[in-house]
Design a protein around this motif. Structure first.
Motif, short mmCIF file in Angstrom:
data_model
loop_
_atom_site.label_atom_id
_atom_site.label_comp_id
_atom_site.label_asym_id
_atom_site.label_seq_id
_atom_site.Cartn_x
_atom_site.Cartn_y
_atom_site.Cartn_z
N ALA A 241 44.64 59.90 71.29
CA ALA A 241 44.44 61.20 70.65
C ALA A 241 45.58 62.16 70.97
O ALA A 241 46.10 62.86 70.09
N GLN A 242 46.00 62.19 72.24
CA GLN A 242 47.11 63.08 72.62
C GLN A 242 48.41 62.63 71.98
O GLN A 242 49.23 63.46 71.57
N ALA A 243 48.63 61.32 71.91
CA ALA A 243 49.86 60.80 71.30
C ALA A 243 49.94 61.20 69.83
O ALA A 243 50.99 61.64 69.34
N GLN A 244 48.83 61.05 69.11
CA GLN A 244 48.81 61.43 67.70
C GLN A 244 48.96 62.94 67.53
O GLN A 244 49.64 63.40 66.61
N SER B 40 39.52 61.94 68.57
CA SER B 40 38.65 61.07 69.37
C SER B 40 37.36 60.78 68.62
O SER B 40 36.88 59.64 68.61
N ARG B 41 36.81 61.82 67.98
CA ARG B 41 35.57 61.64 67.22
C ARG B 41 35.79 60.73 66.03
O ARG B 41 34.96 59.85 65.75
N HIS B 42 36.91 60.89 65.34
CA HIS B 42 37.22 60.02 64.20
C HIS B 42 37.36 58.57 64.64
O HIS B 42 36.93 57.65 63.94
N LYS B 43 37.99 58.38 65.79
CA LYS B 43 38.15 57.02 66.30
C LYS B 43 36.79 56.38 66.59
O LYS B 43 36.54 55.23 66.23
N GLN B 44 35.91 57.15 67.24
CA GLN B 44 34.57 56.63 67.54
C GLN B 44 33.79 56.35 66.26
O GLN B 44 33.12 55.32 66.14
N GLN B 45 33.89 57.27 65.29
CA GLN B 45 33.19 57.07 64.03
C GLN B 45 33.75 55.87 63.28
O GLN B 45 32.98 55.12 62.64
N PRO C 12 29.11 60.59 57.93
CA PRO C 12 30.40 60.07 58.40
C PRO C 12 30.75 58.71 57.81
O PRO C 12 31.93 58.43 57.55
N PHE C 13 29.75 57.87 57.58
CA PHE C 13 30.03 56.53 57.04
C PHE C 13 30.74 56.63 55.70
O PHE C 13 31.69 55.87 55.44
N LYS D 129 32.57 59.06 54.60
CA LYS D 129 33.93 59.56 54.80
C LYS D 129 34.86 58.43 55.20
O LYS D 129 35.97 58.29 54.68
N HIS D 130 34.39 57.58 56.12
CA HIS D 130 35.23 56.47 56.56
C HIS D 130 35.30 55.36 55.49
O HIS D 130 36.30 54.66 55.40
N LEU D 131 34.24 55.25 54.68
CA LEU D 131 34.31 54.33 53.55
C LEU D 131 35.41 54.76 52.60
O LEU D 131 36.20 53.95 52.11
N LEU D 132 35.48 56.05 52.35
CA LEU D 132 36.51 56.59 51.47
C LEU D 132 37.90 56.30 52.04
O LEU D 132 38.82 55.89 51.31
N ASP D 133 38.06 56.51 53.35
CA ASP D 133 39.34 56.19 53.99
C ASP D 133 39.66 54.70 53.84
O ASP D 133 40.82 54.33 53.61
N TYR D 134 38.64 53.87 53.99
CA TYR D 134 38.83 52.41 53.87
C TYR D 134 39.25 52.05 52.44
O TYR D 134 40.15 51.23 52.24
N LEU D 135 38.60 52.66 51.46
CA LEU D 135 38.87 52.32 50.06
C LEU D 135 40.33 52.55 49.69
O LEU D 135 40.92 51.77 48.93
#
Length: 807
Positions: A193-196, A508-513, A793-794, A796-802
Motif C-alpha cells: 500500500a505504501q509503495a503504491q 489495503s481495503r481494495h487488496k483485501q476485497q 464490493p463484489f 466493483k471488483h467484477l467490473l475491474d475484472y471485466l
C-alpha cells in the motif's frame, strides 16, 4: 596487425570515455556534497550559538494569535463538535459547516506548492494558482461530502473522467494499466500500500509541476501534449520509489542480489543505457525480470522525452540522488563512529535531489529560485519524516539521525541532536530562504506542530513525553513554547496527511476485497461445477444418455461461470437467500449460457473450433448433435427454474417469465449478429447487438435473484443499468483480446473476428477508441453502483475484472 592496433585503440577510447563519464558523475556528486556541507555548517553554527531561539519565539508569538482561541461553549453543541479527522467524509463536512474548509485547503495546498513545486508563497502567480486550486478542490469535496457512500480517492472513474476533460484519456488508460501490473508484482516483503501510494504521489507531483506552468494562453494541443507526457514521466520516475528505493531497503533481496542490482542501476546512470539483466541467482527471478523490463522502458521514455542539452543534467542528478541513497543505505547502526557530517550530508543531498530531479525529468528550464528553495527545504521534510518513523527505523536497524542519536547520545556528546537541528532548519527556511514571509511562517509552523500532535496521538502521552525528554531537554524555553502549541493550538491539520492515510487504507481495503472477490469466485465456481453435471440413471434411453454425455462435455470445459457466480453473490450475500434454495437457479443460468455457446460455435454461426480450451461440441461430434444438445440444455434450464419451491410462487412465475423474455432477446441478438456479418455497422448497431448478446446475460444474473428477493423496482432498474454498461465493457474487452490476445492465454484462437469479417468495437473505433469506449462504459456502470442502497464490493471488483482480464 592493423586490425589489432585498431581494436586496441577502440578499447582505449571506450575506457577513456567511461572514465570521462565516471569523472563527470563523481564531480556532480562532489559539487552536491560541497553545497550540502556548506548548508550543514551554516545550520550547525546557528545551532551552536542558539541564534534561532529568539526569532522562533517571536514567530510563535505571532503565529499563536491565529491558532490558540478561547473555548466557546457553543462548540460543544451537536454538529459543532469536531469529529475524528480520520473519518474524512464527516471531517470535510464539518469543516465546510463551520466555515473552516477554505482555510484548511489554503494551508494544505500552499504547503504542496511550497514542498512539491518549490514555489515562494508570496509570488502573485503562485497565489493566483493556489486560489484556483482551492476553488476546484472545495467544489470536489463539497460535492462528495453529502453522498451516502465513502468517496474513493483512488477511483479509476475520477481519474478517467479527469483524463476526458483534459483529452489525455490514452495516457490515463496507459497509467492505470501500468499501476495494475505494479500492484500485482510488488514483492510480499514490501509494504504494498505504501509503495503504491508513493508512486501515485510522484505521478501527481509531476502533473502538478506541468499544471503550474500552464496558462489560459497555452495552446490546446500543447496542453494535451504536456499533460500526456507528465503522466507518463511521472510514472516512469515514480517507479524508482517502489522498485529501487523500497526494494533495496527491503528483505526481498539478499546482500549479493542487492549489490548486483545496485551495480546495474549505477551502470545505467553512468552510461545512459540500461544493461541487460545478467544471470540472476536465487529467489525473486520473475519479479526482477518484470522490474528490469519496466525500469528499462521507463528510463528510455524519460531519455527520449528530454531535450539533448538536458540529458546530462538528468543523468548527473539521478546519479547524485542514487549515490546519496546508497551511502545512507550502507550505514550500519552498529558502527559507533559516524561523524555528524556523515550522518547529515547524504540526507541533505538525497532529500533535495528527490524533488530537484523532477524538473530535469520534465526537461524544464533552469530556475534558480526553485533550486534554492528546494535544496534547502528537503532536510526539513526529511527530519520530520524520520522523527515520525524513528521507532520503526530503530527496529529495522536503519541509521537515521534520530535512531543514531537514540543509540549513541550517552557515548557521543559530539552528536548533533536532530530534533534541535530541525528547529534550526525551520528558522533558517522562514527567515533566510522565504525572507520572513508571513505565509511561509504560517505553513511551516502549522506543519511542524501538526507533526508533533500526530506523534503524540500515535505514541500516547507517556511515550511522547519520554521522547521529548530525550530530544528537547537541551532547549527548555523553546520546548515549553512548542508543547504549549501542541496542547492548545488548533487548525493545524493538512489535507495531504488525511488523504495519505485514507489512500493507504483504501489500497489495503481494495487488496483485501480483491482477495475476497477471488476467493469467492474460486470457491463458488467449485461448488457450481459439482452441481452442474447432469446425472444419468440406468433407465434412461441410450439416445438421451448420449445427449447427456454431450451436455456434460460442454459443461465440463474451463468456463469462468461468471453468471451463476454473480447470481450466487447477489442472492446469498446481498439478499440473504439460502444457497441450497437458489442452486436450481445457478444451474439454469449456466445451462442457458452453455447452450448459447454451443449454438454460437456452430459452422452456420461463428464456426469456432475450440471453446474453453477444448474442441467445440460440433467438432467432437457433429452439428446436429450440438444443436440437439443446446436445445436439451435450454429445457433443463426451464426445469431447474420451475423447481424453486422455497420461494413465493408469484415471484418464481415472474422469474420464469423474465427468463423467457431474456432468452428471446438473446436469440434476437444472435440473429442481429449473424445478419451483420460482412457489413460495416454503426456504433449504435454494435451496442445493440452487444447488449442483446452479452449484456442481457449479465442483467439476468443480477435481476433474477432480485426478483426472488422481491426487491424494489428502483433497485432493479439500477441493476439493469449496471448490467447494460458492464456487458458492453465486457464485450469490448473481448474484442480487444481477440485483436491482441495470446491464444495460449485465451483458450481459443485470436483474430477470429477479423478472419470472419465481423464488425467489432476495434474495427469500428480502432484499438485506442475501443479502450476509451470500454472505460466510458466502466464509468457509467460504476455510477449505477454508487446509486445502489448499499455498497456491493463484489460488483466493483467484477467490473475491474471485466476490463482488466487477460482471457
Amino acid at each position: 596487425m592493423n586490425n589489432l592496433l585498431m581494436d586496441e585503440t577502440d578499447d582505449k577510447a571506450g575506457t577513456n570515455a567511461k572514465a570521462d563519464v565516471n569523472a563527470a558523475a563523481g564531480e556532480a556528486y562532489r559539487l552536491a556534497e560541497q553545497k550540502a556541507s556548506h548548508y550543514f555548517t551554516t545550520l550547525s553554527q546557528r545551532l551552536l550559538k542558539n541564534a534561532h531561539m529568539n526569532t522562533l519565539a517571536e514567530d510563535f508569538k505571532e503565529w499563536q494569535k491565529k491558532h490558540i482561541q478561547r473555548l466557546n461553549w457553543l462548540d460543544w453543541l451537536p454538529g459543532k463538535r469536531k469529529p475524528n479527522s480520520r473519518d474524512i467524509q464527516k471531517y470535510i463536512h464539518w469543516l465546510n459547516g463551520t466555515g473552516k474548509l477554505e482555510d484548511y485547503l489554503d494551508r494544505s495546498i500552499s504547503y504542496i506548492y511550497m514542498r512539491d513545486l518549490g514555489q515562494a508563497l508570496d509570488s502573485p502567480k503562485t497565489q493566483e494558482n493556489i486560489r484556483g486550486t482551492i476553488q476546484d478542490t472545495q467544489k470536489y469535496f463539497t460535492r462528495n461530502a453529502s453522498e451516502h457512500q465513502q468517496p474513493d480517492y483512488i477511483s479509476p472513474v475520477a481519474l478517467y473522467r479527469w483524463g476526458q476533460r483534459e483529452h489525455v484519456e490514452e495516457a490515463v488508460i496507459w497509467v492505470m494499466d501500468k499501476l495494475k501490473h505494479v500492484a500485482a508484482n510488488i514483492p510480499e516483503e514490501l509494504d504494498a500500500a505504501q509503495a503504491q501510494r508513493k508512486l501515485i504521489k510522484i505521478i501527481l507531483g509531476v502533473v502538478l509541476h506541468v499544471y503550474d506552468e500552464l496558462t489560459e494562453q497555452t495552446p490546446r494541443e500543447e496542453r494535451i501534449e504536456r499533460l500526456d507526457a507528465a503522466i507518463r514521466l511521472g510514472y516512469s520516475y515514480g517507479l524508482t520509489y517502489p522498485f529501487v528505493d523500497d526494494l533495496l531497503d527491503s528483505q526481498a533481496l539478499n546482500a549479493q542480489q542487492k549489490e548486483q542490482y545496485s551495480a546495474m542501476i549505477q551502470k545505467a546512470l553512468l552510461t545512459g543505457v540500461v544493461p541487460d539483466l545478467e544471470e540472476w541467482e536465487g529467489p525473486q527471478l520473475e519479479v526482477i525480470r518484470y522490474v528490469h523490463a519496466e525500469l528499462r522502458e521507463a528510463f528510455e521514455y524519460i531519455r527520449s522525452y528530454q531535450r539533448v542539452e538536458m540529458q546530462q543534467t538528468f543523468f548527473e542528478q539521478s546519479y547524485v540522488f542514487f549515490h546519496s541513497q546508497e551511502i545512507d543505505r550502507g550505514k550500519k547502526i552498529t558502527n559507533a563512529h559516524y561523524t555528524n557530517e556523515e550522518l547529515y550530508i547524504p540526507i541533505i543531498i538525497k532529500s533535495a535531489s528527490s524533488r530537484l530531479i523532477v524538473r530535469s525529468v520534465l526537461s524544464a528550464s533552469e530556475d534558480e529560485g526553485f533550486d534554492l528553495r528546494t535544496f534547502h527545504y528537503g532536510i526539513y521534510n526529511q527530519l520530520a519524516d524520520d522523527f515520525a518513523d524513528m521507532f520503526d527505523d530503530l527496529q529495522a536497524g536503519a541509521v537515521t539521525p534520530y535512531t543514531y542519536y537514540l543509540k549513541y547520545r550517552d557515548l557521543r556528546p559530539d552528536l548533533i541532536n536532530p530534533y534541535e537541528l530541525y528547529w534550526a532548519v525551520i528558522s533558517y527556511l522562514i527567515h533566510d530562504i522565504y525572507e520572513s514571509s508571513p505565509k511561509a511562517r504560517e505553513v511551516i509552523l502549522d506543519r511542524a506542530i501538526n507533526g508533533l500532535k500526530r506523534s503524540r496521538e500515535r505514541l500516547g502521552q507517556a511515550k511522547y513525553d519520554e521522547v521529548m525528554g530525550i530530544f528537547a531537554a537541551g532547549q527548555p524555553e523553546l520546548n515549553q513554547i512548542v508543547q504549549q502549541m501542541v496542547r492548545k493550538a488548533d487548525d493545524v491539520d493538512f489535507l495531504d496527511k488525511l488523504l495519505r492515510d485514507e489512500v493507504v487504507q483504501q489500497l489495503s481495503r481494495h487488496k483485501q476485497q480483491k482477495e475476497t472477490f477471488q476467493h469467492t469466485i474460486q470457491t463458488v465456481r467449485e461448488r457450481i461445477n459439482v452441481e452442474l453435471q447432469i446425472s444419468k440413471s440406468a433407465e434412461e434411453p441410450d439416445m438421451k444418455t448420449a445427449l447427456m454425455d454431450a451436455a456434460n462435455y460442454s459443461l465440463q470445459g474451463d468456463g469462468k461461470r461468471l453468471r451463476p457466480i454473480l447470481t450466487w453473490v447477489m442472492g446469498v450475500e446481498q439478499y440473504g437467500l439460502p444457497e441450497s434454495s437458489i442452486m436450481p437457479l445457478l444451474r439454469s443460468m449456466e445451462f442457458m449460457h452453455t447452450a448459447s455457446l454451443i449454438f454460437d460455435d456452430l459452422p452456420t454461426q461463428d464456426n469456432a473450433s475450440t471453446r474453453r480450451g477444448r474442441s467445440t461440441l460440433h467438432q467432437l461430434h457433429n452439428s446436429s448433435t450440438a444443436e440437439l444438445t443446446g436445445l436439451f440444455l435450454i429445457q433443463r434450464a426451464i426445469r431447474e427454474q420451475s423447481s424453486l419451491h422455497q420461494f413465493d410462487a408469484q415471484a418464481v412465475l415472474k422469474l420464469i417469465q423474465y427468463s423467457a423474455v431474456k432468452a428471446e432477446d438473446m436469440c434476437m441478438g444472435q440473429a442481429m449478429d449473424l445478419g451483420s456479418r460482412g457489413k460495416i455497422l454503426t456504433l449504435e448497431e454494435l451496442n445493440a447487438i452487444c447488449f442483446y448478446k452479452t449484456g442481457i446475460a449479465f442483467e439476468a444474473a443480477l435481476v433474477m435473484p432480485a426478483i426472488l428477493a422481491q426487491v424494489k423496482d428502483e433497485e432493479i432498474a439500477e441493476l439493469k443499468t449496471f448490467a447494460y454498461h458492464a456487458g458492453i465493457a465486457f464485450q469490448i474487452r473481448d474484442d480487444l483480446l481477440d485483436h491482441t490476445g495470446d491464444q495460449r492465454v485465451l483458450g481459443k484462437p485470436a483474430g477470429q473476428d477479423e478472419r470472419n469479417n465481423n464488425s467489432t468495437f476495434v474495427s469500428i473505433l480502432g484499438e485506442q477508441g475501443a479502450q476509451k469506449a470500454m472505460w466510458e462504459h466502466y464509468c457509467f456502470a460504476f455510477d449505477a453502483l454508487r446509486r445502489m442502497p448499499k455498497p456491493i464490493p463484489f460488483l466493483k471488483h467484477l467490473l475491474d475484472y471485466l476490463v482488466g482480464r487477460e482471457r
